[in-house]
Scaffold this motif. Structure first.
Motif, PDB file in Angstrom:
ATOM      1  N   PRO A 155       0.890  -1.127   0.050  1.00  0.00           N
ATOM      2  CA  PRO A 155       0.072   0.156   0.116  1.00  0.00           C
ATOM      3  C   PRO A 155       0.746   1.488  -0.081  1.00  0.00           C
ATOM      4  N   ARG A 185       1.191   5.375   1.040  1.00  0.00           N
ATOM      5  CA  ARG A 185       0.574   6.456   2.078  1.00  0.00           C
ATOM      6  C   ARG A 185       1.247   7.788   1.432  1.00  0.00           C
ATOM      7  N   TRP A 229      -7.499  19.571   0.040  1.00  0.00           N
ATOM      8  CA  TRP A 229      -7.722  18.288   0.120  1.00  0.00           C
ATOM      9  C   TRP A 229      -8.198  17.805  -1.102  1.00  0.00           C
ATOM     10  N   ALA A 268      -6.563  14.927  -3.679  1.00  0.00           N
ATOM     11  CA  ALA A 268      -7.121  13.956  -4.124  1.00  0.00           C
ATOM     12  C   ALA A 268      -6.888  13.743  -5.617  1.00  0.00           C
ATOM     13  N   ASN A 321      -5.213  10.601  -7.434  1.00  0.00           N
ATOM     14  CA  ASN A 321      -5.924   9.750  -8.134  1.00  0.00           C
ATOM     15  C   ASN A 321      -5.548   9.565  -9.551  1.00  0.00           C
ATOM     16  N   ASN A 352      -2.515   7.310  -9.413  1.00  0.00           N
ATOM     17  CA  ASN A 352      -3.247   6.045  -9.098  1.00  0.00           C
ATOM     18  C   ASN A 352      -3.604   5.274 -10.529  1.00  0.00           C
ATOM     19  N   SER A 354      -3.018   0.125  -3.853  1.00  0.00           N
ATOM     20  CA  SER A 354      -3.982   0.780  -2.752  1.00  0.00           C
ATOM     21  C   SER A 354      -3.260   2.047  -2.140  1.00  0.00           C
ATOM     22  N   ALA A 355      -3.840   3.367  -2.674  1.00  0.00           N
ATOM     23  CA  ALA A 355      -3.295   4.410  -2.207  1.00  0.00           C
ATOM     24  C   ALA A 355      -4.283   5.217  -1.178  1.00  0.00           C
ATOM     25  N   GLU A 356      -3.607   5.863  -0.167  1.00  0.00           N
ATOM     26  CA  GLU A 356      -4.636   6.701   0.761  1.00  0.00           C
ATOM     27  C   GLU A 356      -3.496   7.922   1.009  1.00  0.00           C
ATOM     28  N   PHE A 357      -4.356   9.031   1.209  1.00  0.00           N
ATOM     29  CA  PHE A 357      -3.520  10.540   1.377  1.00  0.00           C
ATOM     30  C   PHE A 357      -3.987  10.801   2.829  1.00  0.00           C
ATOM     31  N   ARG A 358      -3.147  11.607   3.229  1.00  0.00           N
ATOM     32  CA  ARG A 358      -3.305  12.448   4.475  1.00  0.00           C
ATOM     33  C   ARG A 358      -2.785  14.071   4.648  1.00  0.00           C
ATOM     34  N   ARG A 400       4.989   8.574  10.593  1.00  0.00           N
ATOM     35  CA  ARG A 400       4.230   7.609   9.648  1.00  0.00           C
ATOM     36  C   ARG A 400       5.230   6.285   9.368  1.00  0.00           C
TER      37      ARG A 400
END
Length: 292
Positions: free
Chosen positions: A183, A185, A215, A219, A223, A226, A233-237, A250
């Protein structure tokens, strides 16, 4: 190797950390369907060493010169055990390791710095070598830390801030995450709520609206990247702290930190206040440094 599929290059110094770094580089090379080039060269002595330090460095050079064939074979055998079909080449050079790896970076997909400072002179010189290669290489550089091999559970963590260097870091982070099946992050440091100096009137700024806009912008960028790497599998903060603090925070359950860097000049290489230099000093896991 074909010119459009450059190899992964790893520098080794005979330490256990270098063997682990070579094995890690072998994983990436195998997934990229390219070759692995293992390089051994002389320690970077620098210009201003004391007489005793220079003597230690000279002794290390003599020792490594005698053992170079053995250590290159050990590194090759370790990688070959993991990837029997991988194309592996080796090279021993009588020039400083930073110059050797910077030159190799001109035709490499990635350069990996292997070593854990077990030899006294290596412990003395690794800082200057790492800084020189990370500052001047023409491709991304991974500075090896720790002893764990890559897996598909721990995340790849990348710092992002919309600069050209950060965009390069994001693309390379997706590439590595895809190679490892791990994954991703994405961490965006945005500590703008803290005023630069005391003020007597409140800020007339809609922070919630600004954060929502950032945000949305983040995103959209993640995206789009991605879509080029749909298997990740990507997520962001968004973190309201400094970039280095956000990334180090992290890193506890991560396997790689990825960061962009802008400067090539002497001043940039001398300053340790930047995010990349901060991570080099404090991270306990490998760090990938990317330039625009």
């Amino acid at each position: 190797m074909p010119e459009d599929n450059p190899p992964v290059v790893v520098g080794v110094d005979g330490s256990e950390g270098a063997i682990a770094a070579a094995r890690w580089a072998g994983v990436i090379a195998a997934q990229l369907r390219t070759g692995l080039h293992i390089v051994h060269a002389l320690p970077s002595i620098g210009r201003n060493l004391a007489e005793s330090a220079a003597a230690i460095a000279a002794a290390a050079m003599s020792y490594q010169d005698d053992a170079v064939a053995i250590l290159l074979r050990e590194a090759t055998d370790a990688v070959r055990a993991d990837h029997p079909a991988l194309l592996i080449s080796t090279e021993a050079l009588d020039i400083p390791v930073d110059k050797a790896l910077i030159e190799a970076s001109r035709s490499a997909r990635l350069v990996v710095l292997g070593g854990d400072g077990l030899i006294p002179a290596v412990a003395l010189l690794v800082g200057s070598t790492t800084l020189s290669v990370a500052t001047h290489a023409c491709c991304p550089v991974v500075v090896w830390r720790g002893g764990q091999m890559p897996d598909d559970d721990r995340a790849v963590v990348v710092g992002f801030d919309f600069t050209p260097a950060a965009r390069s870091a994001l693309e390379n982070a997706f590439m590595v995450a895809e190679c490892l099946g791990a994954p991703l992050r994405v961490v965006y440091s945005w500590p703008t709520r803290t005023p630069a100096a005391p003020v007597s009137i409140p800020f007339l700024i809609d922070w919630e609206a600004l954060e929502a806009a950032e945000w949305s912008r983040l995103a959209d960028t993640v995206n789009r990247a991605n879509k080029r790497h749909p298997g990740v599998s990507a997520e962001f903060r968004i973190e309201a702290v400094s970039p280095a603090k956000a990334l180090l925070g992290r890193s506890a359950d991560a396997q790689l930190l990825v960061v962009g860097t802008r400067g090539r000049n002497t001043v940039a290489s001398a300053l340790l206040g930047s995010t990349s230099m901060n991570l080099l000093q404090h991270s306990r896991i490998p760090i990938m440094i990317c330039r625009p």
